[in-house]
Design a protein around this motif. Structure first.
Motif, PDB file in Angstrom:
ATOM      1  N   GLU A 194      30.863  35.833  48.075  1.00 25.21           N
ATOM      2  CA  GLU A 194      29.797  35.624  47.099  1.00 25.21           C
ATOM      3  C   GLU A 194      30.183  36.241  45.769  1.00 25.21           C
ATOM      4  O   GLU A 194      30.960  37.205  45.721  1.00 25.21           O
ATOM      5  CB  GLU A 194      28.493  36.254  47.592  1.00 25.21           C
ATOM      6  CG  GLU A 194      27.981  35.690  48.906  1.00 25.21           C
ATOM      7  CD  GLU A 194      26.787  36.464  49.442  1.00 25.21           C
ATOM      8  OE1 GLU A 194      25.708  35.874  49.510  1.00 25.21           O
ATOM      9  OE2 GLU A 194      26.947  37.643  49.780  1.00 25.21           O
ATOM     10  N   ALA A 195      29.634  35.712  44.706  1.00 25.42           N
ATOM     11  CA  ALA A 195      29.882  36.261  43.378  1.00 25.42           C
ATOM     12  C   ALA A 195      29.240  37.639  43.249  1.00 25.42           C
ATOM     13  O   ALA A 195      28.098  37.855  43.679  1.00 25.42           O
ATOM     14  CB  ALA A 195      29.326  35.327  42.311  1.00 25.42           C
ATOM     15  N   GLY A 196      29.982  38.581  42.670  1.00 25.20           N
ATOM     16  CA  GLY A 196      29.441  39.899  42.382  1.00 25.20           C
ATOM     17  C   GLY A 196      28.657  39.901  41.091  1.00 25.20           C
ATOM     18  O   GLY A 196      28.647  38.907  40.340  1.00 25.20           O
ATOM     19  N   PRO A 197      27.990  40.999  40.764  1.00 27.31           N
ATOM     20  CA  PRO A 197      27.119  41.041  39.579  1.00 27.31           C
ATOM     21  C   PRO A 197      27.857  40.817  38.263  1.00 27.31           C
ATOM     22  O   PRO A 197      27.251  40.352  37.298  1.00 27.31           O
ATOM     23  CB  PRO A 197      26.487  42.434  39.648  1.00 27.31           C
ATOM     24  CG  PRO A 197      27.365  43.218  40.577  1.00 27.31           C
ATOM     25  CD  PRO A 197      27.928  42.246  41.540  1.00 27.31           C
ATOM     26  N   ASN A 198      29.142  41.131  38.210  1.00 25.90           N
ATOM     27  CA  ASN A 198      29.882  40.961  36.958  1.00 25.90           C
ATOM     28  C   ASN A 198      30.799  39.745  36.964  1.00 25.90           C
ATOM     29  O   ASN A 198      31.605  39.568  36.048  1.00 25.90           O
ATOM     30  CB  ASN A 198      30.710  42.226  36.668  1.00 25.90           C
ATOM     31  CG  ASN A 198      29.841  43.409  36.326  1.00 25.90           C
ATOM     32  OD1 ASN A 198      29.013  43.339  35.420  1.00 25.90           O
ATOM     33  ND2 ASN A 198      29.995  44.497  37.062  1.00 25.90           N
ATOM     34  N   HIS A 199      30.659  38.897  37.976  1.00 25.53           N
ATOM     35  CA  HIS A 199      31.521  37.725  38.070  1.00 25.53           C
ATOM     36  C   HIS A 199      31.288  36.782  36.876  1.00 25.53           C
ATOM     37  O   HIS A 199      30.154  36.385  36.600  1.00 25.53           O
ATOM     38  CB  HIS A 199      31.245  36.988  39.380  1.00 25.53           C
ATOM     39  CG  HIS A 199      32.195  35.868  39.671  1.00 25.53           C
ATOM     40  ND1 HIS A 199      33.556  36.052  39.762  1.00 25.53           N
ATOM     41  CD2 HIS A 199      31.987  34.549  39.901  1.00 25.53           C
ATOM     42  CE1 HIS A 199      34.140  34.902  40.038  1.00 25.53           C
ATOM     43  NE2 HIS A 199      33.216  33.973  40.113  1.00 25.53           N
ATOM     44  N   LEU A 200      32.353  36.484  36.155  1.00 24.93           N
ATOM     45  CA  LEU A 200      32.318  35.590  34.994  1.00 24.93           C
ATOM     46  C   LEU A 200      31.351  36.085  33.910  1.00 24.93           C
ATOM     47  O   LEU A 200      30.801  35.288  33.142  1.00 24.93           O
ATOM     48  CB  LEU A 200      31.943  34.159  35.401  1.00 24.93           C
ATOM     49  CG  LEU A 200      32.772  33.520  36.520  1.00 24.93           C
ATOM     50  CD1 LEU A 200      32.315  32.085  36.744  1.00 24.93           C
ATOM     51  CD2 LEU A 200      34.261  33.567  36.227  1.00 24.93           C
ATOM     52  N   ARG A 201      31.165  37.362  33.829  1.00 20.24           N
ATOM     53  CA  ARG A 201      30.163  37.915  32.915  1.00 20.24           C
ATOM     54  C   ARG A 201      30.432  37.516  31.462  1.00 20.24           C
ATOM     55  O   ARG A 201      29.501  37.133  30.727  1.00 20.24           O
ATOM     56  CB  ARG A 201      30.122  39.439  33.031  1.00 20.24           C
ATOM     57  CG  ARG A 201      29.016  40.069  32.165  1.00 20.24           C
ATOM     58  CD  ARG A 201      28.923  41.568  32.318  1.00 20.24           C
ATOM     59  NE  ARG A 201      27.789  42.071  31.569  1.00 20.24           N
ATOM     60  CZ  ARG A 201      26.554  42.177  32.043  1.00 20.24           C
ATOM     61  NH1 ARG A 201      26.296  41.814  33.282  1.00 20.24           N
ATOM     62  NH2 ARG A 201      25.589  42.653  31.297  1.00 20.24           N
ATOM     63  N   GLU A 202      31.674  37.589  31.029  1.00 19.21           N
ATOM     64  CA  GLU A 202      31.998  37.285  29.633  1.00 19.21           C
ATOM     65  C   GLU A 202      31.696  35.821  29.298  1.00 19.21           C
ATOM     66  O   GLU A 202      31.235  35.520  28.195  1.00 19.21           O
ATOM     67  CB  GLU A 202      33.467  37.614  29.354  1.00 19.21           C
ATOM     68  CG  GLU A 202      33.816  39.089  29.488  1.00 19.21           C
ATOM     69  CD  GLU A 202      34.066  39.547  30.922  1.00 19.21           C
ATOM     70  OE1 GLU A 202      34.381  40.730  31.114  1.00 19.21           O
ATOM     71  OE2 GLU A 202      33.957  38.697  31.849  1.00 19.21           O
ATOM     72  N   LEU A 203      31.952  34.937  30.237  1.00 20.40           N
ATOM     73  CA  LEU A 203      31.610  33.530  30.022  1.00 20.40           C
ATOM     74  C   LEU A 203      30.103  33.343  29.981  1.00 20.40           C
ATOM     75  O   LEU A 203      29.576  32.603  29.131  1.00 20.40           O
ATOM     76  CB  LEU A 203      32.221  32.672  31.131  1.00 20.40           C
ATOM     77  CG  LEU A 203      31.917  31.169  31.070  1.00 20.40           C
ATOM     78  CD1 LEU A 203      32.455  30.559  29.788  1.00 20.40           C
ATOM     79  CD2 LEU A 203      32.490  30.453  32.293  1.00 20.40           C
ATOM     80  N   ARG A 204      29.406  34.009  30.864  1.00 22.00           N
ATOM     81  CA  ARG A 204      27.945  33.883  30.890  1.00 22.00           C
ATOM     82  C   ARG A 204      27.303  34.427  29.620  1.00 22.00           C
ATOM     83  O   ARG A 204      26.285  33.913  29.147  1.00 22.00           O
ATOM     84  CB  ARG A 204      27.382  34.588  32.130  1.00 22.00           C
ATOM     85  CG  ARG A 204      27.747  33.872  33.433  1.00 22.00           C
ATOM     86  CD  ARG A 204      27.062  34.487  34.646  1.00 22.00           C
ATOM     87  NE  ARG A 204      27.657  35.754  35.054  1.00 22.00           N
ATOM     88  CZ  ARG A 204      27.002  36.907  35.135  1.00 22.00           C
ATOM     89  NH1 ARG A 204      25.707  36.964  34.817  1.00 22.00           N
ATOM     90  NH2 ARG A 204      27.620  38.011  35.534  1.00 22.00           N
ATOM     91  N   GLU A 205      27.903  35.459  29.048  1.00 22.44           N
ATOM     92  CA  GLU A 205      27.380  36.017  27.804  1.00 22.44           C
ATOM     93  C   GLU A 205      27.508  35.029  26.648  1.00 22.44           C
ATOM     94  O   GLU A 205      26.725  35.076  25.689  1.00 22.44           O
ATOM     95  CB  GLU A 205      28.110  37.322  27.462  1.00 22.44           C
ATOM     96  CG  GLU A 205      27.724  38.477  28.376  1.00 22.44           C
ATOM     97  CD  GLU A 205      28.556  39.721  28.108  1.00 22.44           C
ATOM     98  OE1 GLU A 205      29.638  39.591  27.473  1.00 22.44           O
ATOM     99  OE2 GLU A 205      28.155  40.817  28.536  1.00 22.44           O
ATOM    100  N   ILE A 206      28.461  34.121  26.754  1.00 21.52           N
ATOM    101  CA  ILE A 206      28.674  33.131  25.703  1.00 21.52           C
ATOM    102  C   ILE A 206      27.727  31.947  25.856  1.00 21.52           C
ATOM    103  O   ILE A 206      27.174  31.441  24.870  1.00 21.52           O
ATOM    104  CB  ILE A 206      30.144  32.658  25.716  1.00 21.52           C
ATOM    105  CG1 ILE A 206      31.057  33.791  25.250  1.00 21.52           C
ATOM    106  CG2 ILE A 206      30.339  31.419  24.843  1.00 21.52           C
ATOM    107  CD1 ILE A 206      32.520  33.534  25.498  1.00 21.52           C
ATOM    108  N   ILE A 207      27.487  31.516  27.078  1.00 24.89           N
ATOM    109  CA  ILE A 207      26.747  30.258  27.263  1.00 24.89           C
ATOM    110  C   ILE A 207      25.241  30.454  27.414  1.00 24.89           C
ATOM    111  O   ILE A 207      24.485  29.489  27.304  1.00 24.89           O
ATOM    112  CB  ILE A 207      27.283  29.478  28.478  1.00 24.89           C
ATOM    113  CG1 ILE A 207      27.081  30.280  29.776  1.00 24.89           C
ATOM    114  CG2 ILE A 207      28.744  29.115  28.279  1.00 24.89           C
ATOM    115  CD1 ILE A 207      27.476  29.518  31.034  1.00 24.89           C
TER     116      ILE A 207
END
Length: 287
Positions: A194-207
């Motif tokens: 499963e994805a952890g809490p910081n998985h792809l965080r930088e991408l999510r901050e952009i979109i």
């Protein structure tokens, strides 16, 4: 790889064992399911579909295939393969299902890491495009991962005989505890990624305009299982070029959850340093 055919499929209509003969899988009741020319079989009855084309689209599958084949998730594949092969008997075939196999990347990596260890592999996904892509690909130049069975089906009604599996993978997928319990042998192992809490965080901050507070993911051990181990895998990817970034976004649910403005911001990126964080849980089915 030392591949053995996976032959413990079950009829999706009555649960009876299926037998492969003359280009089809058949049960004793006369139900027959043709094997497609690419080597997979559709065991998802139309009455169990929630849409005419469920699961990942052809474009999502292609994006995931390009991204995974570039090796970006290789550390995840290695950790999962090691967990699958741990404590396996040297000469006894290991029956393994990837429930939500996508285009088959993790089973191919498992086969490569297993070497001469005997495997019986089954990849299942609700997306016909994913299963078609999985059946087309191979390992070490061998088309289609010889011996593996590729099936269009649903985790909610696995077309697999009871107590037939030694290992079950669920990679970023939707677990169904009752079905997983039914198809695993006593002592069999379920591996959930499963994805952890910081998985792809930088991408999510952009979109996304803002990020929701992360929920603590301490789910209880599923009924009928004993927790064996948990592992968190964390590393940073440095993506170069818009194509790789676009593929990463396209292979995730974030593509549809993001706003149009968020997708537009992602489309302008040429580089991205992004955190990969996943949790690997290992549960043993009780005897």
């Amino acid at each position: 790889m030392n591949s053995h055919p996976f032959d413990a499929l079950a009829c999706p209509l009555d649960g009876a064992p299926l037998t492969q003969e003359q280009g089809a899988w058949r049960c004793a009741s006369g139900h027959s399911f043709d094997i497609a020319r690419h080597g997979y079989v559709n065991l998802l009855p139309v009455q169990r579909k929630r849409s005419s084309d469920p699961g990942d689209s052809k474009a999502m599958v292609a994006a995931r295939q390009r991204f995974l084949n570039a090796g970006y998730y290789q550390p995840i594949a290695e950790a999962v393969s090691a967990a699958v092969l741990e404590d396996s008997a040297e000469h006894t075939p290991l029956a393994c299902l990837d429930a939500g196999c996508g285009e088959g990347y993790y089973l191919r990596q498992l086969a490569a890491m297993a070497g001469p260890a005997p495997l019986e592999l089954l990849g299942l996904d609700i997306s016909k495009w994913a299963v078609q892509a999985a059946a087309r690909q191979g390992i070490a130049g061998q088309k289609g991962l010889p011996g593996a069975a590729w099936v269009v089906g649903s985790n909610a009604n696995l077309p697999v005989q009871a107590r037939s599996l030694d290992r079950l993978l669920c990679m970023f997928g939707f677990p169904v505890v009752e079905e997983f319990t039914r198809v695993l042998k006593p002592g069999g192992i379920w591996l959930q990624v499963e994805a952890g809490p910081n998985h792809l965080r930088e991408l999510r901050e952009i979109i996304y305009p803002t990020l929701k507070p992360e929920r603590v993911n301490d789910a209880p051990v599923p009924a009928g299982f004993t927790q064996s181990a948990t592992q968190t895998l964390r590393y940073t990817l440095a993506l170069q070029g818009n194509a790789a970034i676009a593929d990463l976004l396209a292979m995730t649910p974030h593509l549809y959850r993001a706003t149009a403005e968020g997708r537009a911001r992602a489309a302008t990126l040429e580089t991205l340093s992004v955190t990969i964080e996943v949790k690997l849980s290992k549960w043993v089915r009780n005897v």
